[in-house]
Design an enzyme around this catalytic site. Structure first.
Site, PDB file in Angstrom:
ATOM      1  N   ASN A 170       0.879  -1.165   0.000  1.00 56.90           N
ATOM      2  CA  ASN A 170       0.000   0.000   0.000  1.00 56.90           C
ATOM      3  C   ASN A 170       0.918   1.216   0.000  1.00 56.90           C
ATOM      4  O   ASN A 170       1.502   1.548   1.028  1.00 56.90           O
ATOM      5  CB  ASN A 170      -0.902  -0.008   1.250  1.00 56.90           C
ATOM      6  N   TRP A 171       1.017   1.830  -1.161  1.00 61.26           N
ATOM      7  CA  TRP A 171       1.947   2.959  -1.271  1.00 61.26           C
ATOM      8  C   TRP A 171       1.427   4.211  -0.574  1.00 61.26           C
ATOM      9  O   TRP A 171       2.161   5.174  -0.387  1.00 61.26           O
ATOM     10  CB  TRP A 171       2.212   3.261  -2.757  1.00 61.26           C
ATOM     11  N   LYS A 172       0.143   4.231  -0.233  1.00 61.01           N
ATOM     12  CA  LYS A 172      -0.459   5.425   0.389  1.00 61.01           C
ATOM     13  C   LYS A 172      -0.201   6.647  -0.510  1.00 61.01           C
ATOM     14  O   LYS A 172      -0.236   6.510  -1.722  1.00 61.01           O
ATOM     15  CB  LYS A 172       0.070   5.610   1.812  1.00 61.01           C
ATOM     16  N   GLU A 206      -5.538  -4.745  10.408  1.00 63.33           N
ATOM     17  CA  GLU A 206      -4.506  -3.741  10.646  1.00 63.33           C
ATOM     18  C   GLU A 206      -4.773  -3.017  11.957  1.00 63.33           C
ATOM     19  O   GLU A 206      -5.560  -2.060  11.997  1.00 63.33           O
ATOM     20  CB  GLU A 206      -4.505  -2.710   9.515  1.00 63.33           C
ATOM     21  N   GLY A 256       2.832  -1.122   4.178  1.00 65.78           N
ATOM     22  CA  GLY A 256       2.987   0.298   3.860  1.00 65.78           C
ATOM     23  C   GLY A 256       4.433   0.641   3.580  1.00 65.78           C
ATOM     24  O   GLY A 256       4.947   0.414   2.480  1.00 65.78           O
ATOM     25  N   GLY A 257       5.117   1.169   4.590  1.00 64.63           N
ATOM     26  CA  GLY A 257       6.482   1.674   4.438  1.00 64.63           C
ATOM     27  C   GLY A 257       7.431   0.741   3.692  1.00 64.63           C
ATOM     28  O   GLY A 257       8.129   1.171   2.760  1.00 64.63           O
TER      29      GLY A 257
HETATM   30  P1  13P Z   1       3.042   0.320   7.598  1.00 65.39           P
HETATM   31  O1  13P Z   1       3.517  -0.982   6.997  1.00 65.39           O
HETATM   32  O2  13P Z   1       3.815   1.507   7.087  1.00 65.39           O
HETATM   33  O3  13P Z   1       2.937   0.248   9.084  1.00 65.39           O
HETATM   34  O4  13P Z   1       1.553   0.556   7.039  1.00 65.39           O
HETATM   35  C1  13P Z   1       0.647  -0.474   7.155  1.00 65.39           C
HETATM   36  C2  13P Z   1      -0.565  -0.107   6.400  1.00 65.39           C
HETATM   37  O5  13P Z   1      -1.292   0.788   6.797  1.00 65.39           O
HETATM   38  C3  13P Z   1      -0.860  -0.825   5.168  1.00 65.39           C
HETATM   39  O6  13P Z   1      -2.123  -0.542   4.700  1.00 65.39           O
END
Ligand code: 13P
Length: 257
Positions: free
Chosen positions: A13-15, A171, A238-239
């Site tokens: 998830n690149w956000k 999550e 995410g990260g």
């Molecule tokens: P992180 O892996 O950066 O904690 O983010 C998780 C997330 O929200 C994936 O949707």
């Protein structure tokens, strides 16, 4: 993981990160570290404007592409919004729905999440439905009740047939972007409870086949331990999904013989 009964899905998830012009270089770098995904499906969920570039760049790598949101309406006067069939038309396969950041910053509720799940399924997309408790809820001991409610609300009115295309992502909000991962036992317990809710709603066969991911500070170091839990069928990352070498290592962890 339980490869016998269900698909393992590793999804990034690149956000709100990654420019359209950065997509191809990312894909080239990922290709160079060449993750072998024999057992899992790999997905990158990207901002809307990155999607055309992502579909083009990831095709060769056999990585599916997902969006991070959609509008629940089919079409019409909704300035600035994106409908499910627009995503399908591009070649998008997945869509994240109800991420805690959208619930927190953009007022999404269990009800709007349900509408979006229906819109996605109707159009032929595979929704990745996010659920998770806050730190306060965990400390009050109401995690499972909270998750139960979120799952039931998100799936309200979803047929058994359509349920086969739904992915759930657990999550915990306190683990997102904090570096504080849930322990494998904590994550495994909640993912098992989610499967129990689906069993109550749809029966054992469908519950056995649904992919349930964990998300929240999942990385190249902790992925193998989390994925060793029988009810954790992948990750929403995410990260670490922004760094090709780390994302490749997570894919590798999901593909150990
Ligand atoms: P992180 O892996 O950066 O904690 O983010 C998780 C997330 O929200 C994936 O949707």
């Amino acid at each position: 993981m339980n490869r016998k009964y269900r698909k393992t899905i590793i999804a990034g998830n690149w956000k709100m990160n990654m420019l359209p012009s950065q997509v191809k270089p990312f894909a080239d770098e990922l290709k160079a570290v060449s993750p072998r995904a024999k057992w899992c499906e790999t997905v990158i969920c990207a901002p809307f404007v990155d999607l055309p570039a992502a579909i083009k760049a990831f095709k060769e790598l056999r990585i599916s592409v997902g969006a991070e949101n959609l509008n629940e309406n089919e079409k019409g006067a909704y300035t600035g919004e994106v409908a499910a069939n627009m995503l399908v038309d591009l070649g998008v396969k997945y869509v994240i729905i109800g991420h805690s950041e959208r619930r927190q910053y953009y007022g999404e509720t269990d009800f709007s999440v349900n509408k979006k799940v229906h819109a996605a399924l109707e159009a032929g997309l595979q929704p990745i439905v996010c659920v998770g408790e806050s730190l306060e809820e965990r400390e009050m001991g109401i995690t499972l009740e909270r998750i139960n409610l979120q799952v039931k609300a998100a799936l309200s009115g979803v047929s058994a047939e359509k349920m086969r295309r739904v992915v759930i992502a657990y999550e915990p909000i306190w683990a997102i972007g904090t570096g504080r991962t849930a322990t494998a036992e904590q994550a495994g317990e909640v993912c098992g409870a989610i499967r129990g809710v689906i069993r109550d709603l749809y029966g054992a066969r469908i519950a056995r086949a649904v992919t349930i991911q964990y998300g929240g500070s999942m990385n190249d170091k902790n992925a193998a331990e989390l994925l060793a839990q029988p009810d954790i069928d992948g990750g929403l990352i995410g990260g670490a999904s922004l760094v090709p070498a780390k994302f490749a290592a997570i894919i590798a962890a999901a593909n150990q013989e």
